[in-house]
Design a protein around this motif. Sequence first.
Motif, PDB file in Angstrom:
ATOM      1  N   UNK A  15       0.811  -1.218   0.000  1.00  0.00           N
ATOM      2  CA  UNK A  15       0.000   0.000   0.000  1.00  0.00           C
ATOM      3  C   UNK A  15       0.844   1.268   0.000  1.00  0.00           C
ATOM      4  N   UNK A  16       2.162   1.139   0.096  1.00  0.00           N
ATOM      5  CA  UNK A  16       3.016   2.330   0.112  1.00  0.00           C
ATOM      6  C   UNK A  16       2.817   3.184  -1.139  1.00  0.00           C
ATOM      7  N   UNK A  17       2.467   2.532  -2.236  1.00  0.00           N
ATOM      8  CA  UNK A  17       2.268   3.253  -3.498  1.00  0.00           C
ATOM      9  C   UNK A  17       0.928   2.840  -4.100  1.00  0.00           C
ATOM     10  N   UNK A  18       0.627   3.370  -5.262  1.00  0.00           N
ATOM     11  CA  UNK A  18      -0.643   3.054  -5.899  1.00  0.00           C
ATOM     12  C   UNK A  18      -1.809   3.831  -5.340  1.00  0.00           C
ATOM     13  N   UNK A  19      -1.535   4.818  -4.498  1.00  0.00           N
ATOM     14  CA  UNK A  19      -2.578   5.669  -3.924  1.00  0.00           C
ATOM     15  C   UNK A  19      -2.792   6.894  -4.812  1.00  0.00           C
ATOM     16  N   UNK A  20      -3.712   7.778  -4.401  1.00  0.00           N
ATOM     17  CA  UNK A  20      -4.027   8.982  -5.179  1.00  0.00           C
ATOM     18  C   UNK A  20      -3.445  10.253  -4.558  1.00  0.00           C
ATOM     19  N   UNK A  21      -2.620  10.110  -3.530  1.00  0.00           N
ATOM     20  CA  UNK A  21      -2.128  11.277  -2.800  1.00  0.00           C
ATOM     21  C   UNK A  21      -1.232  12.137  -3.687  1.00  0.00           C
ATOM     22  N   UNK A  22      -1.570  13.408  -3.768  1.00  0.00           N
ATOM     23  CA  UNK A  22      -0.780  14.350  -4.562  1.00  0.00           C
ATOM     24  C   UNK A  22      -0.099  15.399  -3.694  1.00  0.00           C
ATOM     25  N   UNK A  23      -0.522  15.531  -2.407  1.00  0.00           N
ATOM     26  CA  UNK A  23       0.047  16.573  -1.552  1.00  0.00           C
ATOM     27  C   UNK A  23      -0.141  16.208  -0.083  1.00  0.00           C
ATOM     28  N   UNK A  24       0.859  16.572   0.722  1.00  0.00           N
ATOM     29  CA  UNK A  24       0.760  16.482   2.178  1.00  0.00           C
ATOM     30  C   UNK A  24       1.105  17.859   2.738  1.00  0.00           C
TER      31      UNK A  24
END
Length: 593
Positions: free
Chosen positions: A300-309
């Motif tokens: 799950x470390x990758x393949x997400x939709x996160x573009x900003x923190x």
Amino acid sequence: MSLIHRIQSYGTLARGLLEGTGSNRTLAVELERRSVRQAEHPFLLYEDQQFDYAQANRIVNRIAHAYRAAGVRKGDVLALLMENRPEFVWHYLAAGKLGVVTALVNTRARGDGLAHAISVCGANQMTVGSECLPAFLAVRDRVADELLVRCRVDEDRKVPAGDAGGLLRFVQSPTSTDPPETAEYTLGDTGAYIFTSGTTGLPKAAVMSYQRLTSVGRVTGALAWRLEPSDVIYNCLPLFHTNALVIALSSVLAHGATLALGRRFSAGTFWHDMHRFEATGCNYIGEMCRYLVNTPADDRDRGHRVRVMVGQGLQADVWTTMQERFAIPRIVEMYASTEGNIATINLSGEVGSVGKLRLGGKLAKWDFERDDFVRDNGRLVPSGPGEVGVLLGPIRKKTPFGGYRDEQATRAKVITDAFRDGDALYNTGDVFRVDAKKNLFFVDRLGDTFRYKGENVSTTEVQEQLVRWPGIASASVYGVPVPGREGRAGMAAVVLADGARFDGEALAAYLDAALPPYARPVFIRVRPSLETTATLKLSKLALRREGFAPREGEPIYVRDAGDRTYQELTPERYEAIVRAEERAMTLEGTERL
């Protein structure tokens, strides 16, 4: 960021900061507008629940009307003690519809700390989540009778109240129309009391206007998040603190996006939630990111939709690791304090920086030996490029300082006639370094930096080096007094990495290469865990009180100045140090310890 986008963003920043306090565009009004314009758009996601804007507004109205029926009016102070769940958001916004000040109580406070918070905020109304009821009942005999009769219990569906100790149960009103008085309240009105983190003492109740609670969200949403309605922002930090309440909730509501709410932070389930909610962003605290990079690699470390923190307190080593391992396109580090009147946003991506020194902010030199500002003919002395100084925020109409409910505490944070006659500045108590491009880099809290061997030791710098050593998972650094010695000796409480053992010789060699002699910790205490505040800031008060006194199950290692290794501090050696009888163990003359 394109030139057009940057111009638009800074225009939003200017509008947000300059918006008059007479405006009525509070979060409560914003919710009502969104409930019409984006009625079916998701506003809040929590576990298996989803609430659109129209549904959320109806729930908030039913709670507001229940408070109205109970006689709650503008100017009342409602103490809210509740963990992260949708009801927290509903009560907070309902209070905003009535012009009621919400005092957001730390859910991890117990005993004296909890009783202090309830008392110091001046609450005459209180709502307690059933999940927090045991902690409240433990101090109910220290709560005024007139408040107890106005205290209500809101049941968590997972934690029924059971025996509520005779307290009223909160029941929503069947009326779901918008209260008529909501539009009467302005951004200049007080909206909340938010407690400082209390890392070194009892928290203070900071006064937060609706302007701070609302406009900062508009600015952050435009500049840092660059929010669109399709964005889903995940927050698992406690809603009673500004990071969650303003950076996350206010930004989302001001821009018509969606908030995914986590009950609390868990490194083990964080990325599971990010995938489940299809989050495009999340807010953070620096220690939270360190926990994440210390977890084992996972699909799950990758393949997400996160573009900003977006967040605060991210150290440079974790920053780069976080971005590379989890494929985060943008990390936006900010600086702000709950009560402060100055904030910065790093829009350039300069690793380790909190942003530019702007908006009239000043850095003033600090004399760490005298524990006071450096002065020249009575005036403060500005810090130049490459130098460190305490950050000060100018107090003026555009950047007011709301202070605390405690007037004496408010006065203590204001410096007058600092650089010229008649000026007034808010003392953040935070030390920064500024470079030639006006980039600010956090150095330490004034209360954390200490003097040793005639030098200033930055606890942040030492901590950063300690956690880079493979055998240490986390560390908290502070100074401790030692009998017969000037200043304070460096000490670190550390948690070893899984499977690691304490290797005093290897650690000493590593620190010799990484830190100057005066900054190397003299004492190291190995602990199973480190105490943090609810916002994951390291809590050092208890550690300082313990000093270097041995405790069962927590070995302490000490390193003399000429030694190649850290050796365990035996009871005999401890007594010799405390009595300062064994001259080979003194600092003066022999340069030991």
